[in-house]
Each structure stands twice: as structure tokens, then as C-alpha cells.
Write an enzyme that holds these catalytic residues in place. Sequence first.
Site, mmCIF file in Angstrom:
data_model
loop_
_atom_site.group_PDB
_atom_site.id
_atom_site.type_symbol
_atom_site.label_atom_id
_atom_site.label_comp_id
_atom_site.label_asym_id
_atom_site.label_seq_id
_atom_site.Cartn_x
_atom_site.Cartn_y
_atom_site.Cartn_z
ATOM 1 N N GLY A 225 68.783 28.343 5.292
ATOM 2 C CA GLY A 225 68.403 28.280 6.687
ATOM 3 C C GLY A 225 67.127 27.483 6.932
ATOM 4 N N HIS A 226 66.817 27.334 8.197
ATOM 5 C CA HIS A 226 65.675 26.510 8.616
ATOM 6 C C HIS A 226 64.353 27.055 8.089
ATOM 7 C CE1 HIS A 226 64.156 29.298 11.760
ATOM 8 N NE2 HIS A 226 65.431 29.625 11.885
ATOM 9 N N ASP A 227 63.487 26.154 7.695
ATOM 10 C CA ASP A 227 62.122 26.471 7.263
ATOM 11 C C ASP A 227 62.074 27.323 6.003
ATOM 12 O OD1 ASP A 227 60.348 25.388 9.611
ATOM 13 O OD2 ASP A 227 61.959 26.491 10.597
#
Length: 325
Positions: A225-227
Site C-alpha cells: 500500500g501507499h507510503d
Amino acid sequence: MLSASEIARLLAGKIKGDASTIIDTIRPLNSPEKGGLAIVFSRTDFSFICDSKADILVGPEAILKSPAQTKILIDHLDANKLNQLLRYYKVQKYRLFDQGNTSQSPDVYIGKHCQIGENCYFMPGVKIMNGVSIGNNVAIHANTVIKEGTIIGDNVTIDSNNSIGNYSFEYMAGEDGNYQRVESIGRVIIHNNVEIGSNNTIDRGTLGDTIIGEGSKVDNQIQIGHDCKIGRHCLIISQCGFAGHTILGDHVIVHGQVGTSGHITIGSHSVIKAKSGVSHSCPEGSDLFGYPAKDAKHYYKNLAVLNKLTKEFDQNRGFPISKPK
């Protein structure tokens, strides 16, 4: 390049400080790097305000405590106004206004403003979008898509059917109750000597970067997922899912079908056994198993006690054991 006055106009904010301040980057509020624009998204960000290194900070009155030279006060974040700002920034940063195929191979697409190293090999169906940077000795196999701004180091192998640099799964609730996606302007950064299997999806950061550390190996059918930040020399086995802002230390082994909740940190040299669900941060050297995941030895002890009680219950035809008086 954006000035404080332009940002304030786009977000309908009020400037405190120098309206002529110019920024050329947008960063997370807790970024260790100096300069740029940072935005307060939620109350959990308040703890980072006083230590922010941003030149321009956007948020409620609490940001007046920040050392930032320019503050832009807003009552609340409006998703439409925020996305207008972020999309403009993204188009300029990755030069999305100037696109086209620069590849000399009819089966491969390479966008403009890319940097490609020596001895790279791209199989048919590969698509590399604007502003991607690829090091030396990189092999990317069939039908993989590398989206704008991605950075790939040296000696990296990426197998077939991957999608790298996707939109982050970050939403804001509107006044009408509908969810609106927050434009993701961050990147995916893949360090040297990483190997990525087939059919994986890796989301770009919303404001920051999604990072896969040097020497890490990613198996098939994995969602990052993001980040997220994957440390150095990690081993991630098939069908795992990492929610946004998951951080793995170095030399972490994650077995198949593990899932993590977001905003947690797993310490270096930890092992997460198959099908575990990790919902909280864990220290270095953790050995985790179960749902919710806990120390594996404790989990096995609890399971042994439960099995013993079940066996005794069955032997007594469903009645608890009692000693004769």
C-alpha cells in the site's frame, strides 16, 4: 513552482507570514527533509506540527505553533480544492503535459523525460511512463507497467504483470457522505538488487514515497500500500497485503497470506508466520503468529491449553469436570 499566495487562493486559505514564499515540492508533515509544502490532514498530524521542517504549512490554527515561515490557515480541508492543488503539482512535477513514446522497440512504451541506465532489458508489453528513472542492469518482464516518477536502482528484476506506482488508496469523506480520492503525488522507490515476482501491485505514496529497500525479495500476488517502507533484505512470500504506512525494518521475513493494518512498524529481524494478521507495532526480533498476531510461543501455549480443555470437555460428554465431595 508554487507561491504561498497561489496555494492560499487554491485552498481558500488565509496567509500568516510571507506570502511570496515559493515551493517546488510537497512533502509529508513529518518529513525529515527541509523545505517544501506540508499539509495537516488529521488530528494525528498535530504532534508533528512543532517539528515540521516545511517552509509552508497548511492547516487549522494549531499550525501557528509551527516554525514554518509561512502558514496558510483553513477551517477544513476541502477534497476538491486539495485535489486541484495536488493535480496541478503532479502534472508539473512529472511533466504530464508533454507525453509520448520514445521507445525504439514497437512492443515497449517508454514515456518522455525518463532516464534509462545501461544493459536494461524490457520484454514486450512493458510500459514505462513519464519521468521514470531506471538504473543499470534492470530486467522488466512482459506487461508490467511502471507509472510516472518511479525510481528503480541497479540490478533489479521485475517479473510479468506488475503495476507499480498506482494511485494510493487514500480517501476523504465529503459533506454528502461520499468518499473522494486524494490525488497521490508521491513516488515508488525501488533500491538496488531488489527482485519482484509476478502479479504484484505497489501503490505510490500520497504525499511521500513508497520504498522497497536494497536487496529485498518480493514474491507473487502481493499488495504493498501507499507510503509503505520495506527495509533492506526483507523476504516477502506470496499473497501478503500491507496497508498504507506499514514500515518493515531490515531482514524481516513475512510468510504467505499475512496482512497488516496501517501505520504500524515491525522491527528488524522479525518473522511473521503465515496467515497472521498484524494490528499493532512490534519490536525488533519479534516472532509473530495468529490473528491478531502475538508472540508465537505465547500463541502456541494458549492453543495447547485450549486443546486440553476441549479434550476434557469432550471426554465428559459436554459437562465440566468436577471432583466428588
